[in-house]
Design a protein around this motif. Sequence first.
Motif, mmCIF file in Angstrom:
data_model
loop_
_atom_site.group_PDB
_atom_site.id
_atom_site.type_symbol
_atom_site.label_atom_id
_atom_site.label_comp_id
_atom_site.label_asym_id
_atom_site.label_seq_id
_atom_site.Cartn_x
_atom_site.Cartn_y
_atom_site.Cartn_z
ATOM 1 N N LYS A 37 -15.109 1.170 4.930
ATOM 2 C CA LYS A 37 -15.658 -0.167 4.646
ATOM 3 C C LYS A 37 -15.089 -1.214 5.614
ATOM 4 C CE LYS A 37 -16.311 1.097 -0.177
ATOM 5 N NZ LYS A 37 -15.643 1.142 -1.473
ATOM 6 N N VAL A 38 -13.863 -0.988 6.063
ATOM 7 C CA VAL A 38 -13.283 -1.910 7.046
ATOM 8 C C VAL A 38 -13.878 -1.646 8.435
ATOM 9 C CG1 VAL A 38 -11.135 -2.546 8.244
ATOM 10 C CG2 VAL A 38 -11.113 -2.180 5.771
ATOM 11 N N SER B 220 -6.369 1.908 5.418
ATOM 12 C CA SER B 220 -6.737 0.605 5.988
ATOM 13 C C SER B 220 -5.742 0.247 7.088
ATOM 14 C CB SER B 220 -6.684 -0.461 4.900
ATOM 15 O OG SER B 220 -5.361 -0.541 4.390
ATOM 16 N N PRO B 221 -6.111 -0.671 7.981
ATOM 17 C CA PRO B 221 -5.149 -1.121 8.991
ATOM 18 C C PRO B 221 -3.869 -1.653 8.339
ATOM 19 C CG PRO B 221 -7.357 -1.852 9.568
ATOM 20 C CD PRO B 221 -7.464 -1.252 8.198
ATOM 21 N N ALA C 73 -9.778 7.196 7.204
ATOM 22 C CA ALA C 73 -9.685 5.778 7.580
ATOM 23 C C ALA C 73 -10.641 5.004 6.682
ATOM 24 C CB ALA C 73 -10.067 5.608 9.043
ATOM 25 N N ASP C 74 -10.364 3.717 6.529
ATOM 26 C CA ASP C 74 -11.159 2.914 5.599
ATOM 27 C C ASP C 74 -12.525 2.597 6.208
ATOM 28 O OD1 ASP C 74 -12.279 0.887 3.981
ATOM 29 O OD2 ASP C 74 -10.276 0.481 3.170
ATOM 30 N N ALA D 117 -9.197 3.459 -3.889
ATOM 31 C CA ALA D 117 -9.988 3.775 -2.692
ATOM 32 C C ALA D 117 -9.624 5.164 -2.160
ATOM 33 C CB ALA D 117 -9.746 2.726 -1.623
ATOM 34 N N ARG E 44 -3.164 3.502 -2.555
ATOM 35 C CA ARG E 44 -4.420 2.762 -2.766
ATOM 36 C C ARG E 44 -5.327 3.671 -3.601
ATOM 37 N NH1 ARG E 44 -7.822 0.994 1.982
ATOM 38 N NH2 ARG E 44 -8.563 -0.569 0.493
ATOM 39 N N ALA F 283 -7.709 5.405 1.057
ATOM 40 C CA ALA F 283 -8.326 5.145 2.375
ATOM 41 C C ALA F 283 -7.332 4.365 3.229
ATOM 42 C CB ALA F 283 -9.628 4.363 2.194
ATOM 43 N N ASN G 270 0.796 -1.233 0.000
ATOM 44 C CA ASN G 270 0.000 0.000 0.000
ATOM 45 C C ASN G 270 0.827 1.281 0.000
ATOM 46 O OD1 ASN G 270 -2.749 -1.253 0.523
ATOM 47 N ND2 ASN G 270 -1.507 -2.124 2.177
#
Length: 258
Positions: free
Chosen positions: A68-69, A29-30, A65-66, A24, A21, A27, A5
Amino acid sequence: MNYENLLVEMHGKVALITLNRPKALNALSPALTAELSDLLDRLETDDKVAAVVLTGNEKAFAAGADIKVMKDWSYMDVYKSDFITASWERLASFRKPSIAAVAGYALGGGCELAMMCDFIIAADTAKFGQPEITIGTIPGAGGTQRLTRFIGKSKAMDMVLTGRTMDAEEAERCGLVSRLVPAEQLLDEALAAASRIAELSAPVVMMAKESVNRAFETTLSEGVRFERRLFHSTFALADQKEGMAAFAEKRKPAFKNS
Ligand code: HXC
Protein backbone atom coordinates in the motif's frame (compact mmCIF):
# COMPACT_ATOMS: atom_id res chain seq x y z
CA MET A 1 14.50 1.03 23.22
CA ASN A 2 11.03 2.09 22.14
CA TYR A 3 9.95 1.39 18.60
CA GLU A 4 6.55 1.62 16.96
CA ASN A 5 6.93 -1.41 14.72
CA LEU A 6 9.29 -3.64 16.69
CA LEU A 7 9.40 -5.27 20.10
CA VAL A 8 12.78 -5.98 21.67
CA GLU A 9 13.35 -8.31 24.59
CA MET A 10 16.61 -9.57 26.07
CA HIS A 11 16.93 -13.28 26.88
CA GLY A 12 20.30 -13.38 28.57
CA LYS A 13 22.70 -12.23 25.86
CA VAL A 14 20.20 -12.86 23.07
CA ALA A 15 18.09 -10.01 21.70
CA LEU A 16 14.69 -11.22 20.53
CA ILE A 17 13.32 -8.82 17.91
CA THR A 18 9.64 -9.21 17.06
CA LEU A 19 8.25 -7.53 13.94
CA ASN A 20 5.12 -5.89 15.25
CA ARG A 21 2.57 -4.80 12.65
CA PRO A 22 0.21 -7.75 13.13
CA LYS A 23 -2.81 -6.12 11.46
CA ALA A 24 -0.83 -5.75 8.23
CA LEU A 25 0.78 -9.21 8.54
CA ASN A 26 4.01 -7.41 9.44
CA ALA A 27 4.22 -5.73 6.04
CA LEU A 28 7.63 -4.12 5.92
CA SER A 29 6.99 -0.40 5.75
CA PRO A 30 9.87 2.06 5.35
CA ALA A 31 9.27 3.07 8.98
CA LEU A 32 9.68 -0.54 10.14
CA THR A 33 12.87 -1.19 8.19
CA ALA A 34 14.34 2.15 9.34
CA GLU A 35 13.66 1.11 12.93
CA LEU A 36 15.21 -2.29 12.33
CA SER A 37 18.32 -0.70 10.89
CA ASP A 38 18.60 1.69 13.84
CA LEU A 39 18.13 -1.16 16.31
CA LEU A 40 20.78 -3.33 14.63
CA ASP A 41 23.24 -0.41 14.80
CA ARG A 42 22.72 -0.29 18.55
CA LEU A 43 22.86 -4.07 19.09
CA GLU A 44 26.04 -4.43 17.08
CA THR A 45 27.99 -2.17 19.43
CA ASP A 46 26.37 -3.42 22.65
CA ASP A 47 28.64 -5.91 24.46
CA LYS A 48 25.67 -7.28 26.38
CA VAL A 49 24.26 -8.63 23.10
CA ALA A 50 25.85 -11.74 21.60
CA ALA A 51 23.18 -12.86 19.12
CA VAL A 52 19.84 -11.89 17.64
CA VAL A 53 16.65 -13.79 16.92
CA LEU A 54 14.26 -12.13 14.47
CA THR A 55 10.65 -13.29 14.49
CA GLY A 56 7.07 -12.30 13.66
CA ASN A 57 3.84 -13.81 14.92
CA GLU A 58 1.86 -17.02 14.40
CA LYS A 59 0.25 -15.84 11.19
CA ALA A 60 3.15 -14.02 9.58
CA PHE A 61 6.86 -13.53 9.86
CA ALA A 62 6.29 -10.80 7.27
CA ALA A 63 4.05 -10.77 4.16
CA GLY A 64 6.48 -8.59 2.22
CA ALA A 65 7.24 -4.96 1.61
CA ASP A 66 4.26 -2.72 2.25
CA ILE A 67 2.36 -2.79 -1.05
CA LYS A 68 0.00 0.00 0.00
CA VAL A 69 2.96 2.32 0.58
CA MET A 70 4.76 1.29 -2.62
CA LYS A 71 1.87 1.25 -5.04
CA ASP A 72 2.00 4.89 -6.16
CA TRP A 73 5.74 5.37 -6.16
CA SER A 74 7.29 6.41 -9.46
CA TYR A 75 10.49 5.14 -11.00
CA MET A 76 12.22 8.35 -9.87
CA ASP A 77 10.93 7.88 -6.30
CA VAL A 78 12.49 4.46 -5.96
CA TYR A 79 15.61 5.18 -8.02
CA LYS A 80 16.45 8.47 -6.28
CA SER A 81 15.97 7.07 -2.78
CA ASP A 82 17.68 3.82 -3.84
CA PHE A 83 14.69 2.05 -2.34
CA ILE A 84 15.40 -0.22 -0.48
CA THR A 85 18.93 -1.20 -0.05
CA ALA A 86 20.34 0.71 2.90
CA SER A 87 17.91 -0.04 5.70
CA TRP A 88 17.12 -3.60 4.58
CA GLU A 89 20.69 -4.60 3.85
CA ARG A 90 21.70 -3.58 7.39
CA LEU A 91 20.66 -7.04 8.52
CA ALA A 92 22.83 -8.71 5.87
CA SER A 93 25.87 -6.77 7.08
CA PHE A 94 25.17 -7.32 10.79
CA ARG A 95 28.32 -8.90 12.22
CA LYS A 96 26.82 -10.79 15.16
CA PRO A 97 24.94 -14.04 14.62
CA SER A 98 21.30 -13.73 13.58
CA ILE A 99 18.59 -16.37 13.40
CA ALA A 100 15.21 -15.96 11.71
CA ALA A 101 12.41 -17.80 13.54
CA VAL A 102 9.65 -18.05 10.96
CA ALA A 103 6.01 -19.03 11.46
CA GLY A 104 3.27 -18.32 8.93
CA TYR A 105 3.93 -16.19 5.87
CA ALA A 106 7.45 -15.17 4.87
CA LEU A 107 6.66 -13.67 1.47
CA GLY A 108 8.49 -11.28 -0.82
CA GLY A 109 10.55 -8.94 1.33
CA GLY A 110 9.67 -11.15 4.33
CA CYS A 111 11.40 -14.12 2.74
CA GLU A 112 14.29 -11.86 1.71
CA LEU A 113 14.65 -10.55 5.26
CA ALA A 114 14.68 -14.10 6.66
CA MET A 115 17.37 -15.06 4.14
CA MET A 116 19.56 -12.16 5.31
CA CYS A 117 19.79 -13.87 8.70
CA ASP A 118 22.52 -16.46 9.22
CA PHE A 119 20.01 -19.27 9.26
CA ILE A 120 16.30 -19.87 9.35
CA ILE A 121 14.43 -22.04 11.83
CA ALA A 122 10.89 -22.67 10.61
CA ALA A 123 7.67 -23.66 12.34
CA ASP A 124 5.64 -26.31 10.56
CA THR A 125 3.18 -23.51 9.69
CA ALA A 126 5.76 -21.49 7.73
CA LYS A 127 5.15 -20.59 4.09
CA PHE A 128 7.87 -19.06 1.98
CA GLY A 129 7.52 -17.34 -1.36
CA GLN A 130 8.59 -14.58 -3.72
CA PRO A 131 5.19 -13.56 -5.11
CA GLU A 132 6.33 -10.18 -6.50
CA ILE A 133 5.74 -11.36 -10.07
CA THR A 134 2.01 -11.58 -9.29
CA ILE A 135 1.88 -7.86 -8.48
CA GLY A 136 3.90 -6.73 -11.48
CA THR A 137 7.38 -6.50 -10.06
CA ILE A 138 10.32 -8.69 -9.07
CA PRO A 139 12.13 -9.32 -5.77
CA GLY A 140 14.17 -6.26 -4.85
CA ALA A 141 16.01 -7.08 -1.63
CA GLY A 142 18.18 -9.93 -2.84
CA GLY A 143 15.47 -12.55 -3.44
CA THR A 144 16.60 -13.62 -6.90
CA GLN A 145 20.19 -13.88 -5.68
CA ARG A 146 19.96 -15.33 -2.19
CA LEU A 147 17.11 -17.75 -2.92
CA THR A 148 19.05 -19.11 -5.90
CA ARG A 149 22.11 -19.67 -3.73
CA PHE A 150 19.99 -21.37 -1.06
CA ILE A 151 17.91 -23.72 -3.22
CA GLY A 152 19.47 -23.76 -6.69
CA LYS A 153 18.36 -22.40 -10.06
CA SER A 154 15.48 -24.70 -10.90
CA LYS A 155 13.54 -24.25 -7.68
CA ALA A 156 14.38 -20.54 -7.46
CA MET A 157 13.08 -20.00 -11.01
CA ASP A 158 9.94 -21.96 -10.12
CA MET A 159 9.32 -19.76 -7.05
CA VAL A 160 10.22 -16.43 -8.66
CA LEU A 161 8.48 -16.97 -12.00
CA THR A 162 5.26 -18.54 -10.72
CA GLY A 163 5.11 -16.72 -7.38
CA ARG A 164 4.00 -19.93 -5.65
CA THR A 165 4.55 -20.51 -1.97
CA MET A 166 6.59 -23.33 -0.50
CA ASP A 167 5.57 -25.03 2.74
CA ALA A 168 7.95 -25.62 5.63
CA GLU A 169 8.67 -29.25 4.73
CA GLU A 170 9.67 -28.39 1.19
CA ALA A 171 11.74 -25.49 2.54
CA GLU A 172 13.64 -27.83 4.83
CA ARG A 173 14.08 -30.45 2.11
CA CYS A 174 15.66 -27.96 -0.27
CA GLY A 175 17.90 -26.29 2.29
CA LEU A 176 16.13 -22.95 2.70
CA VAL A 177 15.66 -23.62 6.41
CA SER A 178 18.05 -25.34 8.75
CA ARG A 179 15.50 -26.78 11.20
CA LEU A 180 11.80 -27.48 11.13
CA VAL A 181 9.94 -27.60 14.46
CA PRO A 182 6.33 -27.71 15.70
CA ALA A 183 4.99 -24.15 15.84
CA GLU A 184 4.71 -24.13 19.64
CA GLN A 185 8.43 -24.90 19.95
CA LEU A 186 9.66 -22.31 17.47
CA LEU A 187 10.82 -19.58 19.83
CA ASP A 188 12.30 -21.99 22.38
CA GLU A 189 14.29 -23.70 19.64
CA ALA A 190 15.54 -20.42 18.14
CA LEU A 191 16.40 -18.89 21.51
CA ALA A 192 18.20 -22.07 22.59
CA ALA A 193 20.27 -22.07 19.39
CA ALA A 194 21.12 -18.38 19.81
CA SER A 195 21.94 -18.87 23.51
CA ARG A 196 24.25 -21.76 22.63
CA ILE A 197 26.10 -19.52 20.18
CA ALA A 198 26.17 -16.73 22.79
CA GLU A 199 28.12 -19.01 25.18
CA LEU A 200 30.93 -19.40 22.66
CA SER A 201 33.80 -17.04 21.92
CA ALA A 202 32.30 -13.91 20.31
CA PRO A 203 35.30 -13.11 18.08
CA VAL A 204 35.55 -16.70 16.90
CA VAL A 205 31.82 -16.79 16.15
CA MET A 206 32.21 -13.60 14.10
CA MET A 207 35.11 -15.10 12.18
CA ALA A 208 33.16 -18.29 11.49
CA LYS A 209 30.21 -16.24 10.21
CA GLU A 210 32.45 -14.08 8.05
CA SER A 211 34.11 -17.13 6.59
CA VAL A 212 30.86 -18.92 5.68
CA ASN A 213 29.54 -15.72 4.12
CA ARG A 214 32.70 -15.47 2.02
CA ALA A 215 31.61 -18.67 0.27
CA PHE A 216 28.88 -16.64 -1.43
CA GLU A 217 31.23 -13.95 -2.63
CA THR A 218 34.29 -15.66 -4.04
CA THR A 219 35.88 -18.67 -5.72
CA LEU A 220 36.57 -21.88 -3.81
CA SER A 221 40.34 -21.41 -3.75
CA GLU A 222 40.09 -17.77 -2.58
CA GLY A 223 37.47 -18.76 -0.01
CA VAL A 224 39.64 -21.55 1.34
CA ARG A 225 42.58 -19.14 1.55
CA PHE A 226 40.42 -16.61 3.39
CA GLU A 227 39.25 -19.32 5.80
CA ARG A 228 42.82 -20.42 6.47
CA ARG A 229 43.88 -16.85 7.36
CA LEU A 230 41.00 -16.52 9.83
CA PHE A 231 41.69 -20.02 11.19
CA HIS A 232 45.30 -19.00 11.78
CA SER A 233 44.23 -15.80 13.48
CA THR A 234 42.11 -17.67 16.03
CA PHE A 235 45.47 -18.85 17.41
CA ALA A 236 46.17 -15.25 18.46
CA LEU A 237 43.14 -15.36 20.79
CA ALA A 238 43.09 -16.29 24.46
CA ASP A 239 39.79 -18.04 23.70
CA GLN A 240 41.52 -20.56 21.41
CA LYS A 241 44.00 -21.36 24.20
CA GLU A 242 41.15 -21.66 26.68
CA GLY A 243 38.98 -23.80 24.39
CA MET A 244 41.71 -26.34 23.63
CA ALA A 245 43.06 -26.37 27.21
CA ALA A 246 39.54 -27.01 28.52
CA PHE A 247 39.16 -29.94 26.13
CA ALA A 248 42.48 -31.45 27.27
CA GLU A 249 41.60 -30.90 30.94
CA LYS A 250 38.07 -32.35 30.46
CA ARG A 251 36.30 -29.21 31.69
CA LYS A 252 33.94 -26.62 30.27
CA PRO A 253 35.70 -23.70 28.60
CA ALA A 254 35.27 -20.21 30.06
CA PHE A 255 35.57 -17.92 27.07
CA LYS A 256 36.46 -14.27 27.67
CA ASN A 257 35.81 -12.95 24.18
CA SER A 258 39.44 -12.06 23.74
C1 HXC B 1 0.60 -4.24 2.73
C2 HXC B 1 -0.45 -6.13 3.46
C3 HXC B 1 0.55 -6.94 2.88
C4 HXC B 1 1.62 -6.29 2.20
C5 HXC B 1 -0.89 -8.23 3.82
N1 HXC B 1 -1.33 -6.97 4.04
N2 HXC B 1 0.24 -8.24 3.12
N3 HXC B 1 -0.43 -4.80 3.39
N4 HXC B 1 1.59 -4.94 2.15
N5 HXC B 1 2.63 -6.96 1.66
C6 HXC B 1 -2.52 -6.54 4.76
C7 HXC B 1 -3.78 -6.75 3.94
O1 HXC B 1 -3.96 -5.69 3.03
C8 HXC B 1 -4.84 -6.75 5.02
O2 HXC B 1 -5.08 -5.44 5.45
C9 HXC B 1 -4.12 -7.47 6.17
O3 HXC B 1 -2.73 -7.33 5.91
C10 HXC B 1 -4.46 -8.94 6.23
O4 HXC B 1 -4.18 -9.51 4.97
P1 HXC B 1 -5.25 -10.39 4.14
O5 HXC B 1 -4.82 -10.33 2.72
O6 HXC B 1 -6.64 -9.99 4.47
O7 HXC B 1 -4.96 -11.83 4.77
P2 HXC B 1 -5.17 -13.24 4.08
O8 HXC B 1 -6.45 -13.27 3.29
O9 HXC B 1 -4.96 -14.23 5.18
O10 HXC B 1 -3.99 -13.37 3.01
C11 HXC B 1 -2.63 -13.43 3.46
C12 HXC B 1 -1.67 -13.22 2.26
C13 HXC B 1 -2.05 -11.90 1.53
C14 HXC B 1 -1.76 -14.40 1.29
C15 HXC B 1 -0.24 -13.17 2.84
O11 HXC B 1 -2.16 -10.85 2.52
C16 HXC B 1 -1.04 -11.47 0.51
O12 HXC B 1 -1.03 -12.01 -0.60
N6 HXC B 1 -0.24 -10.47 0.82
C17 HXC B 1 0.72 -9.88 -0.10
C18 HXC B 1 1.89 -10.81 -0.33
C19 HXC B 1 2.88 -10.22 -1.33
O13 HXC B 1 2.54 -10.01 -2.51
N7 HXC B 1 4.10 -9.93 -0.87
C20 HXC B 1 5.12 -9.32 -1.71
C21 HXC B 1 5.10 -7.83 -1.58
S1 HXC B 1 6.21 -7.07 -2.68
P3 HXC B 1 -6.58 -4.85 5.52
O14 HXC B 1 -6.37 -3.43 5.93
O15 HXC B 1 -7.20 -5.05 4.19
O16 HXC B 1 -7.22 -5.69 6.59
C22 HXC B 1 7.69 -7.21 -1.90
C23 HXC B 1 8.83 -6.62 -2.66
C24 HXC B 1 10.06 -6.56 -1.85
O17 HXC B 1 7.82 -7.73 -0.84
C25 HXC B 1 11.05 -5.79 -2.61
C26 HXC B 1 12.24 -5.40 -1.81
C27 HXC B 1 12.00 -4.41 -0.84
